[in-house]
Design a protein around this motif. Structure first.
Motif, short mmCIF file in Angstrom:
data_model
loop_
_atom_site.label_atom_id
_atom_site.label_comp_id
_atom_site.label_asym_id
_atom_site.label_seq_id
_atom_site.Cartn_x
_atom_site.Cartn_y
_atom_site.Cartn_z
N ASP A 191 73.09 40.04 23.42
CA ASP A 191 73.87 38.97 22.80
C ASP A 191 74.71 38.25 23.84
O ASP A 191 74.89 37.03 23.78
CB ASP A 191 74.79 39.54 21.71
N ARG A 229 73.19 34.18 24.73
CA ARG A 229 71.74 34.38 24.73
C ARG A 229 71.01 33.05 24.76
O ARG A 229 69.97 32.91 25.41
CB ARG A 229 71.33 35.19 23.50
N PHE A 283 78.98 43.69 19.79
CA PHE A 283 78.03 42.86 20.52
C PHE A 283 77.24 43.69 21.53
O PHE A 283 77.77 44.62 22.14
CB PHE A 283 78.76 41.72 21.26
N PRO A 285 77.02 36.59 14.62
CA PRO A 285 77.83 37.60 15.29
C PRO A 285 79.02 38.02 14.44
O PRO A 285 79.56 37.23 13.66
CB PRO A 285 78.29 36.87 16.57
N SER A 294 71.95 35.29 18.69
CA SER A 294 72.05 36.65 19.19
C SER A 294 70.66 37.27 19.26
O SER A 294 69.69 36.74 18.72
CB SER A 294 72.95 37.51 18.29
#
Length: 335
Positions: free
Chosen positions: A84, A162, A9, A317, A311
């Motif tokens: 993210d 986000r 991430f 993700p 993201s």
């Protein structure tokens, strides 16, 4: 395990700062050690003590926001940075950077949009008794006026998705920004969590920028404005009830005399009470209309929130790395 987490991430650590030269270098180094793959941003808000230089030497990316106030800084940070996962903390060293991994992990595993690190012992060490009393009062008011989603609305240690960051309007200018974040989450019924974390003491020579009465009044005013915007029927209903009660107080003796004698003996009082009653009905009607407008606005905000990618790369993700087995030392509360 931390490397695996930050490898999956894009994590941004956001530190709004004003005259924190004494502590900011240690805070930046702490976050770089806790989350090695994350980017650390320090937004300097017109500091005069070398805060920006100390942050830069510690390895942070330093930006500047010239409008004075934490709310202005947060609005600029959220607009500028793409990531993210976002972590926001203070630069005064009262929050432990080592807890950042737990905030991120909770945000991802609970699929939440905001995780609040509630401050253990904040009432015992709030700097001044006025701060402690204000924390209790405003948290009680928030639960009464908005929703029972949070127990520490003033915590500055938070993790965000986000979607939350890019859908948050951020209209506040000062320390009331955390209250606005909480109301935004409650209004859109976003998934949120709380984790109880240790709250440290400021080092010798470091002072809080929060003014008990000035900032307390601003936060109280923000409560009223947010209630007007998000719960207009309740807001204007209270005002309408006050006018109606006043009208009835003036109206009652005139009506008693009329039923006894058949005469209106106090015509000015009677006219005044009728005017107050009409004002009460007008305010009540305005509350009904604005409540419909507020509901439509909340629906539009929710639709905008849902339209945002989860993201920065608009991709699903990766799987969150498994958590190692260890003794739990925090209390997690899903809202």
């Amino acid at each position: 395990m931390t490397d695996a987490l930050t490898g999956h991430f894009d994590i941004a650590i956001l530190l709004p700062c004003y005259n924190e030269a004494m502590t900011i270098a240690g805070v930046v180094r702490g976050f770089r050690e806790a989350l090695p793959g994350a980017r650390v941003y320090v937004y300097d808000n017109n500091s005069t003590d070398g805060t920006a230089l100390q942050a830069m030497l510690a390895g942070a990316l330093v930006m500047r926001e010239r409008r004075q106030g934490k709310g202005h800084v947060v609005r600029r940070m959220f607009a500028d940075i793409e990531a993210d996962v976002y972590i926001m903390a203070d630069g005064d060293g009262t929050y432990a950077p080592q807890d950042a991994e737990e905030l991120v992990r909770t945000l991802l595993t609970e699929r939440a949009d905001m995780v609040v690190g509630t401050r253990r012992g904040v009432h015992a060490d709030a700097g001044r008794q006025g701060h402690a009393a204000g924390n209790r009062l405003f948290n009680f008011l928030y639960r009464t006026m908005f929703a029972p989603d949070f127990t520490d609305i003033f915590s500055g240690y938070r993790a965000f998705s986000r979607r939350f960051v890019k859908s948050f309007p951020a209209v506040s200018g000062g320390f009331e920004i955390e209250t606005e974040m909480s109301v935004h989450a409650s209004l859109l019924k976003l998934p949120v969590c709380e984790i109880e974390l240790d709250y440290g003491r400021r080092p010798e020579g470091s002072h809080s920028k929060l003014s008990t009465f000035k900032d307390g009044a601003r936060i109280l005013w923000m409560f009223a404005m947010l209630m007007k915007e998000t719960r207009p029927f309740a807001f204007f209903g209270l005002i309408s009830s006050a006018f109606m009660a006043t009208s009835l107080v003036f109206m009652a003796p005139v009506l008693v005399a009329y039923f006894q004698t058949g005469l209106v003996e106090r015509m000015p009082t009677w006219v005044f009470s009728l005017v107050l009653m009409l004002v009460s009905l007008l305010i009540f009607t305005a509350g009904l209309i604005l409540d419909s407008v507020s509901r439509a606005r909340a629906e539009q905000l929710r639709i905008h929130y849902m339209s945002l990618p989860a993201s920065a790369h608009a991709a699903e993700p990766a799987q969150v790395p498994a958590r190692p087995v260890k003794t739990e030392r925090r209390r997690t509360k899903a809202a």
